[in-house]
Write an enzyme that holds these catalytic residues in place. Structure first.
Site, PDB file in Angstrom:
ATOM      1  N   HIS A 271      54.224  38.714  57.699  1.00 23.15           N
ATOM      2  CA  HIS A 271      53.609  39.778  58.510  1.00 23.15           C
ATOM      3  C   HIS A 271      54.621  40.652  59.232  1.00 23.15           C
ATOM      4  CE1 HIS A 271      50.120  37.533  57.483  1.00 23.15           C
ATOM      5  NE2 HIS A 271      50.572  36.446  58.097  1.00 23.15           N
TER       6      HIS A 271
ATOM      7  N   ILE B 259      52.151  42.527  55.539  1.00 23.80           N
ATOM      8  CA  ILE B 259      50.703  42.735  55.700  1.00 23.80           C
ATOM      9  C   ILE B 259      50.254  42.104  57.017  1.00 23.80           C
ATOM     10  CG2 ILE B 259      50.312  42.829  53.210  1.00 23.80           C
ATOM     11  CD1 ILE B 259      49.187  39.967  53.359  1.00 23.80           C
TER      12      ILE B 259
ATOM     13  N   GLY C 215      45.584  37.826  58.378  1.00 22.44           N
ATOM     14  CA  GLY C 215      44.150  37.874  58.121  1.00 22.44           C
ATOM     15  C   GLY C 215      43.360  37.583  59.387  1.00 22.44           C
TER      16      GLY C 215
HETATM   17  C1  LIG Z   1      49.834  25.790  55.121  1.00 17.68           C
HETATM   18  C2  LIG Z   1      49.601  26.905  56.181  1.00 17.68           C
HETATM   19  C3  LIG Z   1      48.286  27.643  56.092  1.00 17.68           C
HETATM   20  C4  LIG Z   1      48.319  28.958  56.823  1.00 17.68           C
HETATM   21  C5  LIG Z   1      47.243  29.951  56.442  1.00 17.68           C
HETATM   22  C6  LIG Z   1      47.340  31.366  56.836  1.00 17.68           C
HETATM   23  C7  LIG Z   1      48.710  31.976  56.998  1.00 17.68           C
HETATM   24  C8  LIG Z   1      48.629  33.482  57.241  1.00 17.68           C
HETATM   25  O1  LIG Z   1      49.809  33.864  57.952  1.00 17.68           O
HETATM   26  C9  LIG Z   1      48.539  34.201  55.916  1.00 17.68           C
HETATM   27  C10 LIG Z   1      47.779  35.466  56.009  1.00 17.68           C
HETATM   28  O2  LIG Z   1      47.247  35.851  57.017  1.00 17.68           O
HETATM   29  S1  LIG Z   1      47.644  36.388  54.555  1.00 17.68           S
HETATM   30  C11 LIG Z   1      46.671  37.796  55.037  1.00 17.68           C
HETATM   31  C12 LIG Z   1      45.205  37.613  54.879  1.00 17.68           C
HETATM   32  N1  LIG Z   1      44.767  37.416  53.522  1.00 17.68           N
HETATM   33  C13 LIG Z   1      44.798  38.421  52.609  1.00 17.68           C
HETATM   34  O3  LIG Z   1      45.248  39.527  52.877  1.00 17.68           O
HETATM   35  C14 LIG Z   1      44.230  38.124  51.242  1.00 17.68           C
HETATM   36  C15 LIG Z   1      43.387  39.259  50.754  1.00 17.68           C
HETATM   37  N2  LIG Z   1      42.775  38.957  49.460  1.00 17.68           N
HETATM   38  C16 LIG Z   1      43.392  39.214  48.283  1.00 17.68           C
HETATM   39  O4  LIG Z   1      44.512  39.739  48.245  1.00 17.68           O
HETATM   40  C17 LIG Z   1      42.677  38.832  47.020  1.00 17.68           C
HETATM   41  O5  LIG Z   1      41.300  38.760  47.279  1.00 17.68           O
HETATM   42  C18 LIG Z   1      43.140  37.461  46.473  1.00 17.68           C
HETATM   43  C19 LIG Z   1      44.614  37.563  46.059  1.00 17.68           C
HETATM   44  C20 LIG Z   1      42.950  36.362  47.491  1.00 17.68           C
HETATM   45  C21 LIG Z   1      42.307  37.125  45.242  1.00 17.68           C
HETATM   46  O6  LIG Z   1      42.285  38.214  44.383  1.00 17.68           O
HETATM   47  P1  LIG Z   1      42.346  38.029  42.800  1.00 17.68           P
HETATM   48  O7  LIG Z   1      43.601  37.300  42.435  1.00 17.68           O
HETATM   49  O8  LIG Z   1      42.080  39.345  42.181  1.00 17.68           O
HETATM   50  O9  LIG Z   1      41.175  36.998  42.584  1.00 17.68           O
HETATM   51  P2  LIG Z   1      39.815  37.197  41.800  1.00 17.68           P
HETATM   52  O10 LIG Z   1      40.119  37.442  40.338  1.00 17.68           O
HETATM   53  O11 LIG Z   1      38.954  38.180  42.504  1.00 17.68           O
HETATM   54  O12 LIG Z   1      39.137  35.776  41.961  1.00 17.68           O
HETATM   55  C22 LIG Z   1      39.722  34.621  41.365  1.00 17.68           C
HETATM   56  C23 LIG Z   1      38.990  33.406  41.852  1.00 17.68           C
HETATM   57  O13 LIG Z   1      39.342  33.157  43.220  1.00 17.68           O
HETATM   58  C24 LIG Z   1      38.205  33.232  44.082  1.00 17.68           C
HETATM   59  N3  LIG Z   1      38.602  34.018  45.250  1.00 17.68           N
HETATM   60  C25 LIG Z   1      38.821  35.346  45.294  1.00 17.68           C
HETATM   61  N4  LIG Z   1      39.205  35.703  46.523  1.00 17.68           N
HETATM   62  C26 LIG Z   1      39.228  34.582  47.267  1.00 17.68           C
HETATM   63  C27 LIG Z   1      39.523  34.328  48.630  1.00 17.68           C
HETATM   64  N5  LIG Z   1      39.866  35.324  49.481  1.00 17.68           N
HETATM   65  N6  LIG Z   1      39.462  33.056  49.071  1.00 17.68           N
HETATM   66  C28 LIG Z   1      39.094  32.055  48.253  1.00 17.68           C
HETATM   67  N7  LIG Z   1      38.779  32.242  46.926  1.00 17.68           N
HETATM   68  C29 LIG Z   1      38.847  33.496  46.463  1.00 17.68           C
HETATM   69  C30 LIG Z   1      37.133  33.962  43.265  1.00 17.68           C
HETATM   70  O14 LIG Z   1      35.848  33.532  43.642  1.00 17.68           O
HETATM   71  C31 LIG Z   1      37.487  33.578  41.856  1.00 17.68           C
HETATM   72  O15 LIG Z   1      36.950  32.303  41.578  1.00 17.68           O
HETATM   73  P3  LIG Z   1      35.907  32.128  40.370  1.00 17.68           P
HETATM   74  O16 LIG Z   1      36.523  32.827  39.186  1.00 17.68           O
HETATM   75  O17 LIG Z   1      35.750  30.673  40.204  1.00 17.68           O
HETATM   76  O18 LIG Z   1      34.660  32.824  40.834  1.00 17.68           O
END
Ligand SMILES: CCCCCCC[C@@H](O)CC(=O)SCCNC(=O)CCNC(=O)[C@H](O)C(C)(C)COP(=O)(O)OP(=O)(O)OC[C@H]1O[C@@H](n2cnc3c(N)ncnc32)[C@H](O)[C@@H]1OP(=O)(O)O
Length: 282
Positions: free
Chosen positions: A188, A203, A206
């Site tokens: 971040h 970024i 979240g």
């Molecule tokens: C150990 C320490 C722990 C600490 C935790 C936190 C630490 C923090 O500092 C980290 C953060 O804050 S990161 C910032 C916040 N998060 C983000 O910005 C993520 C945003 N999301 C993305 O980029 C995409 O949705 C992405 C990349 C998430 C998915 O996109 P795609 O790759 O295009 O996936 P997609 O093809 O749409 O789906 C694939 C399968 O995954 C499931 N899915 C999608 N989004 C999900 C999500 N957000 N969470 C959980 N599962 C998710 C889909 O359902 C799909 O599964 P299936 O095919 O079985 O239906």
């Protein structure tokens, strides 16, 4: 050693963590609150009692008490926060001590990624205070032949116009304030670390976006009263870049239920960044 799918069911040793009024104030400014929300941002305004945002549990003892340390190893730059839920059994006091216990409750193989779900339960004075459930989406860690886990639509809002819309502006330096509540993940703040995770620039946390969203919901459907805010859940659908505008759209879904989405950006760059949003309230 890569991820260990047998970690499901692993628990952490319960740990005691405390917070103070200052922690609650710091969290409030980290999620964008200021002069219009004095109960949450000051402890000494005339005739105003300090209150705590209901999304504050996500930073209490940040990371301590979690069982995530038991899931094996992975490249931390490839982890993004996937989903978050918070259930409040009673309002969070301005200061206090809880005992947190963590458990890994699911590990799903999405092929290109692993989704790891964990739950933390916090007990205060022998009674549950809150429960948080989060999932981490770890890119490049799938493919072990495990269960795919939950998929498909959830908490889908109607096609109709939202009942309420709230706009907030994040600042270009939002992450630098938010991180002081506990999450120092360089994703971040450090451009080089962000690049290792495939991002052109750092970024936003979240949970920072989630906090802005919780503020909008609290003030719009809970009369700014944290005791009316019972449960929130949502999925991070797209990254947010610090400095972007946020738009929170809300649809009533019957008594005590509000569906929501959060979008970032404006015009051509606007996209949903939190989907599957549900608030349960009174
Ligand atoms: C150990 C320490 C722990 C600490 C935790 C936190 C630490 C923090 O500092 C980290 C953060 O804050 S990161 C910032 C916040 N998060 C983000 O910005 C993520 C945003 N999301 C993305 O980029 C995409 O949705 C992405 C990349 C998430 C998915 O996109 P795609 O790759 O295009 O996936 P997609 O093809 O749409 O789906 C694939 C399968 O995954 C499931 N899915 C999608 N989004 C999900 C999500 N957000 N969470 C959980 N599962 C998710 C889909 O359902 C799909 O599964 P299936 O095919 O079985 O239906």
């Amino acid at each position: 050693m890569p991820l260990n799918p047998d970690a499901v069911g692993a628990t952490s040793d319960p740990i005691e963590v405390s917070w103070t009024s200052k922690d609650a104030l710091l969290y409030a400014v980290g999620i964008g609150a200021g002069h219009e929300e004095l109960p949450f941002t000051t402890e000494n305004s005339a005739d105003i009692e300090q209150a705590v945002f209901p999304t504050f549990p996500v930073v209490i003892g940040y990371g301590r008490g979690s069982a995530m340390g038991k899931i094996g190893t992975f490249n931390p730059a490839m982890l993004v926060h996937g989903q978050q839920a918070i259930t409040l059994h009673r309002p969070i006091p301005v200061e206090g001590t809880v005992t947190i216990s963590g458990e890994i409750i699911g590990m799903y193989d999405k092929g290109k990624a692993a989704v790891v779900e964990s739950r933390n339960t916090a007990v205060m004075d022998g009674e549950p205070l809150y429960t948080t459930t989060m999932s981490a989406f770890i890119r490049g860690e799938g493919g072990w032949g495990g269960e795919r886990g939950p998929s498909g639509p959830k908490n889908v809002p109607p096609e109709s116009a939202p009942d309420h819309t709230v706009g907030y502006q994040t600042s270009r330096d939002q992450a630098f304030v938010y991180r002081l509540s506990g999450d120092r993940n360089p994703l971040h703040t450090d451009p080089k670390f962000a690049a290792m995770g495939g991002f052109d620039t750092p970024i936003l946390h979240g949970l920072c976006t989630y906090g802005f969203t919780g503020r909008a919901l609290l003030h719009t459907v809970c009369d700014s009263d944290p005791s009316k805010f019972r449960h929130i859940e949502g999925r991070f659908a797209s990254p947010v870049f610090p400095g972007e505008a946020l738009t929170i759209r809300m649809w009533s879904d019957g008594p005590g239920k509000t569906l929501f989405t959060t979008s970032a950006g404006e015009g051509d760059t606007e996209r949903i960044v939190i989907d599957q949003g549900l608030l349960e309230h009174s």
